[in-house]
Design an enzyme around this catalytic site. Structure first.
Site, PDB file in Angstrom:
ATOM      1  N   LEU A   1       0.816  -1.198   0.000  1.00 32.81           N
ATOM      2  CA  LEU A   1       0.000   0.000   0.000  1.00 32.81           C
ATOM      3  C   LEU A   1       0.860   1.262   0.000  1.00 32.81           C
ATOM      4  CD1 LEU A   1      -2.896   1.120   0.153  1.00 32.81           C
ATOM      5  CD2 LEU A   1      -2.667   1.098   2.648  1.00 32.81           C
ATOM      6  N   ASP A   2       0.614   2.129  -0.997  1.00 33.14           N
ATOM      7  CA  ASP A   2       1.300   3.420  -1.119  1.00 33.14           C
ATOM      8  C   ASP A   2       2.816   3.293  -1.187  1.00 33.14           C
ATOM      9  OD1 ASP A   2      -1.168   4.753  -1.018  1.00 33.14           O
ATOM     10  OD2 ASP A   2      -1.141   4.771   1.173  1.00 33.14           O
ATOM     11  N   GLU A   3       3.293   2.175  -1.713  1.00 26.78           N
ATOM     12  CA  GLU A   3       4.736   1.967  -1.844  1.00 26.78           C
ATOM     13  C   GLU A   3       5.150   1.729  -3.291  1.00 26.78           C
ATOM     14  OE1 GLU A   3       6.963   2.248   0.500  1.00 26.78           O
ATOM     15  OE2 GLU A   3       5.572   2.545   2.154  1.00 26.78           O
TER      16      GLU A   3
END
Length: 286
Positions: free
Chosen positions: A230-232
Site C-alpha cells: 500500500l502506497d509503496e
C-alpha cells in the site's frame, strides 16, 4: 504527425544508441525526440541503460506490425526489454472515484478540453455524487457501492466493469478503497494512484489534521503506480508547497487538493505520452 515510441531498458553497453539510431535511419525514419539515462547502480549486476526514442511513421519503411519483429535482433543482442507505442492510439482510461470531486473533475475537464490524449471510457464510483458531472460531459458513470455483500463482491463488479469497457489504464482519482492483489495483478503498472502526502508520511485518515497537529512546514502529494504494498509503488510525480503556523486545517486541505490535482494530471499525462519506464521500485520519467 503520428509517431512511434520505443521504450528500451537493458544492461548498459557500448553501441546501444548507435544501433537503435541506425535501425531507424536504415528504414528512412526521422527521429523527433530521443532521451536516455544510465543508472550506475541498477537493480542487479550493474548499470542499466534506459532510452525513449520517438520517430515519425510517415515515410517509415516498415509497417506498424513489422517494426517489433525487425527490431528483435537488436533487442536480443543487448538483452533489451522493449515496449513499442504509437502516438495515435488513445488509451482507454477508467477513472475510479469516491466522494471527493477535485481530482476527478480536474481530469475530466483536462480530457474534455483535449489536454489528456486518451479516451475516458467510464467513471466508476462507490458513491453516487458524481453522476451529474459525468452526464454533463457524456462519460458513462457506474455507481458500485460497497453493500452488505462486502468489498470483495464490489471489487469484482469494478473489475467486470473495467473489462466491459476494454480498460487499459486505471486512475484512482481519490478512490478511497484499497485494491486487492487480484485487482493490482489485472493492470500491472497501469493503475495510477494519488496520495495525499509527500511519501512516506501521514498515512491514513485526516492527513491534513495530522499535518496541522505536527506543525509541518511542507506538505505534498505523490502520484505512483499501485502495487500490493500500500502506497509503496513506483513514484511517477511529486510536488510540495510551503505552509506555516498561520495555516489552519482548511487552508492545508485546499493547498493539498491543489497539489493533488496537478500531480495526478502530470502523472497521467506522462503515462499517456509513453514517457515512463518502470524498473524495480523506481521509475524513469523522460
Amino acid at each position: 504527425m503520428t509517431t512511434a515510441v520505443l521504450l528500451l531498458s537493458c544492461p548498459d553497453d557500448q553501441g546501444i544508441v548507435a544501433a537503435v539510431s541506425d535501425f531507424i535511419a536504415r528504414h528512412d525514419g526521422n527521429i523527433v525526440h530521443a532521451d536516455q539515462h544510465v543508472d550506475p547502480v541498477g537493480v542487479g549486476a550493474g548499470p542499466v541503460f534506459f532510452q525513449r526514442i520517438e520517430f515519425v511513421l510517415d515515410g517509415f519503411g516498415l509497417a506498424r506490425d513489422e517494426i517489433a519483429p525487425a527490431f528483435a535482433p537488436i533487442a536480443e543482442r543487448f538483452g533489451m526489454e522493449v515496449a513499442l507505442r504509437f502516438s495515435d492510439h488513445r488509451i482507454r482510461t477508467a477513472l475510479l472515484a469516491s466522494k471527493q470531486p477535485h481530482c476527478l473533475a480536474d481530469l475530466l475537464v483536462r480530457w474534455s478540453s483535449g489536454e489528456l490524449p486518451c479516451d475516458v471510457s467510464v467513471v466508476v464510483a462507490n458513491h453516487p455524487d458524481h453522476a451529474a458531472l459525468c452526464a454533463g460531459l457524456g462519460v458513462p458513470f457506474v455507481h458500485l457501492p460497497v453493500d452488505e455483500r462486502g468489498q470483495a463482491v464490489q471489487e469484482q463488479q469494478v473489475l467486470d466493469t473495467l473489462a466491459e469497457h476494454d480498460t487499459e489504464l486505471v486512475v484512482m482519482a481519490r478512490y478511497m478503497r484499497v485494491l486487492s492483489p487480484t485487482a493490482i495483478a489485472a493492470y500491472p503498472n497501469r493503475i495510477i494512484n494519488i496520495h495525499h502526502s509527500f511519501l512516506p508520511a501521514f498515512i491514513g485518515a485526516n492527513p491534513y489534521r495530522q499535518a496541522h497537529d505536527r506543525g509541518v512546514k511542507l506538505i505534498g502529494a505523490t502520484a505512483h503506480y499501485a502495487t500490493d504494498d500500500l502506497d509503496e509503488g513506483p513514484i511517477i510525480d511529486q510536488a510540495t508547497t510551503r505552509v506555516s503556523h498561520r495555516d489552519d486545517v482548511a487552508r492545508l486541505t485546499r493547498a493539498g487538493r491543489d497539489l493533488e490535482t496537478t500531480v495526478l494530471a502530470r502523472a497521467v499525462r506522462a503515462h499517456l505520452e509513453h514517457r515512463v519506464l518502470v524498473y524495480g521500485h523506481k521509475t524513469v520519467v523522460f
